[in-house]
Motif scaffolding. Structure first.
Motif, PDB file in Angstrom:
ATOM      1  N   GLY A   1      65.864  40.273 118.528  1.00 12.24           N
ATOM      2  CA  GLY A   1      64.853  39.476 117.840  1.00 12.24           C
ATOM      3  C   GLY A   1      64.809  39.797 116.364  1.00 12.24           C
ATOM      4  O   GLY A   1      65.848  40.114 115.763  1.00 12.24           O
ATOM      5  N   PRO A   2      63.626  39.751 115.752  1.00 14.30           N
ATOM      6  CA  PRO A   2      63.510  40.007 114.315  1.00 14.30           C
ATOM      7  C   PRO A   2      63.977  41.414 113.951  1.00 14.30           C
ATOM      8  O   PRO A   2      63.445  42.408 114.450  1.00 14.30           O
TER       9      PRO A   2
ATOM     10  N   ILE B   1      50.673  42.734 118.302  1.00  9.24           N
ATOM     11  CA  ILE B   1      51.963  43.107 117.732  1.00  9.24           C
ATOM     12  C   ILE B   1      52.604  41.956 116.960  1.00  9.24           C
ATOM     13  O   ILE B   1      53.615  42.153 116.277  1.00  9.24           O
ATOM     14  N   THR B   2      52.028  40.762 117.047  1.00  5.06           N
ATOM     15  CA  THR B   2      52.549  39.639 116.257  1.00  5.06           C
ATOM     16  C   THR B   2      51.962  39.621 114.846  1.00  5.06           C
ATOM     17  O   THR B   2      52.345  38.782 114.032  1.00  5.06           O
ATOM     18  N   ARG B   3      51.057  40.537 114.534  1.00  6.39           N
ATOM     19  CA  ARG B   3      50.467  40.614 113.200  1.00  6.39           C
ATOM     20  C   ARG B   3      51.178  41.664 112.359  1.00  6.39           C
ATOM     21  O   ARG B   3      51.464  42.771 112.834  1.00  6.39           O
TER      22      ARG B   3
ATOM     23  N   SER C   1      52.598  36.256 112.958  1.00  9.02           N
ATOM     24  CA  SER C   1      53.908  35.620 112.978  1.00  9.02           C
ATOM     25  C   SER C   1      53.800  34.188 113.485  1.00  9.02           C
ATOM     26  O   SER C   1      53.249  33.950 114.567  1.00  9.02           O
ATOM     27  N   PRO C   2      54.330  33.203 112.762  1.00  7.58           N
ATOM     28  CA  PRO C   2      54.256  31.814 113.231  1.00  7.58           C
ATOM     29  C   PRO C   2      55.085  31.575 114.487  1.00  7.58           C
ATOM     30  O   PRO C   2      54.865  30.603 115.194  1.00  7.58           O
ATOM     31  N   LYS C   3      56.005  32.476 114.774  1.00  9.78           N
ATOM     32  CA  LYS C   3      56.855  32.335 115.955  1.00  9.78           C
ATOM     33  C   LYS C   3      56.481  33.324 117.059  1.00  9.78           C
ATOM     34  O   LYS C   3      57.237  33.524 118.013  1.00  9.78           O
ATOM     35  N   SER C   4      55.316  33.945 116.909  1.00  6.66           N
ATOM     36  CA  SER C   4      54.814  34.903 117.915  1.00  6.66           C
ATOM     37  C   SER C   4      55.782  36.049 118.176  1.00  6.66           C
ATOM     38  O   SER C   4      55.916  36.540 119.305  1.00  6.66           O
TER      39      SER C   4
ATOM     40  N   THR D   1      60.219  37.838 121.893  1.00  5.55           N
ATOM     41  CA  THR D   1      61.479  38.492 122.260  1.00  5.55           C
ATOM     42  C   THR D   1      61.252  39.571 123.305  1.00  5.55           C
ATOM     43  O   THR D   1      62.012  39.696 124.273  1.00  5.55           O
ATOM     44  N   LEU D   2      60.200  40.368 123.134  1.00  6.46           N
ATOM     45  CA  LEU D   2      59.903  41.428 124.088  1.00  6.46           C
ATOM     46  C   LEU D   2      59.670  40.858 125.478  1.00  6.46           C
ATOM     47  O   LEU D   2      60.137  41.414 126.479  1.00  6.46           O
TER      48      LEU D   2
END
Length: 266
Positions: free
Chosen positions: A164-165, A212-214, A222-225, A230-231
């Motif tokens: 992922g990222p 965890i998306t912040r 995150s706009p893509k969560s 990915t997790l």
């Protein structure tokens, strides 16, 4: 091959506040010294976290010998002396647990309320603010969500980055104890470990939520969560929960130090 060792130790004096990195930390039965000793709550005593108010992520606590210095964007620092904490208590709730925390001075409440833009209170957890994990009397815990210590693994983070990222930071997961030189997800199969004189029981994987998306510094979502999306795709517990890291109980207190080897007991 190198043995697993401690690569990071972190505390969060105020629940959901900014982290402090330490070279060593005293481990008590309720967790690392000064970790989650303070908590923000609403006027009814319900706990508030960065899930509801991400501005808490930028609430910085600087430890000094007789208290905390609180700082936050747009605010002048405020000195909270430990001897200013009231002996009076107020009932507070953390998830489904109800306990009595000691009140902090009104000046601190006013400072925090101004920063968050709503009335809040700061409470302190002392030995009489008794709370246990999983309703087990032998498992005391402070204001952490459920367990005294959270362990994460650098290799597990890299496995997540690979899928992922790539910029995903460990601080998103708010660990207390970070290890290195262990295979990715090895912690899922550990039961008990020893680090120096400290012995720890791995109780359950840590289920993850939208926090965890912040971004841990800006609070922006995150706009893509990510990295939750990915997790959820690459790593779940046996019962299907999206997990990263492991919740620990302390079975033998003592001193933890960065660089110390991690010995697998079971």
């Amino acid at each position: 091959m190198s043995k697993p060792s401690v690569s990071g130790l972190y505390i969060y004096p105020i629940k959901s506040g900014a982290q402090i990195a330490l070279p060593s930390a005293w481990t008590e039965s309720r967790g690392l010294a000064m970790d989650r000793r303070f908590m923000v709550c609403d006027p009814e005593g319900m706990f508030i976290t960065a899930r509801q108010d991400p501005k808490l992520l930028n609430l910085v606590s600087t430890l000094v010998h007789d208290g905390l210095i609180l700082s936050a964007p747009g605010k002048l620092p405020l000195y909270l002396h430990y001897d200013q904490i009231d002996t009076d208590r107020r009932q507070v709730e953390v998830w489904s647990d109800i306990l009595a925390g000691r009140r902090c001075p009104e000046a601190v409440d006013e400072w925090l309320s101004d920063y968050l833009g709503k009335p809040v209170h700061l409470v302190y957890n002392d030995p009489e603010s008794y709370r246990v994990a999983g309703r087990a009397a032998e498992r005391p815990v402070l204001f952490a969500d459920g367990y005294p210590i959270l362990l994460t693994n650098e290799a597990s983070l890299q496995a997540l980055r690979d899928e992922g990222p790539a910029e995903t930071e460990m601080r998103r997961f708010r660990p207390n104890l970070v290890i290195k030189d262990a295979p990715a997800w090895a912690e899922d199969n550990w039961k008990r470990i020893r680090i120096g004189e400290v012995e720890l029981e791995l109780v359950k994987p840590c289920e993850r939520c939208v926090l965890i998306t912040r971004d841990p510094l800006t609070g922006e979502k995150s706009p893509k969560s990510e990295p939750l999306r990915t997790l959820a795709r690459i790593h779940r517990s046996e019962d299907g929960r999206v997990c990263f890291g492991h919740n620990l109980m302390v079975t033998k207190p003592g001193l933890l130090e960065v660089g110390a080897e991690v010995e697998l007991l079971a």
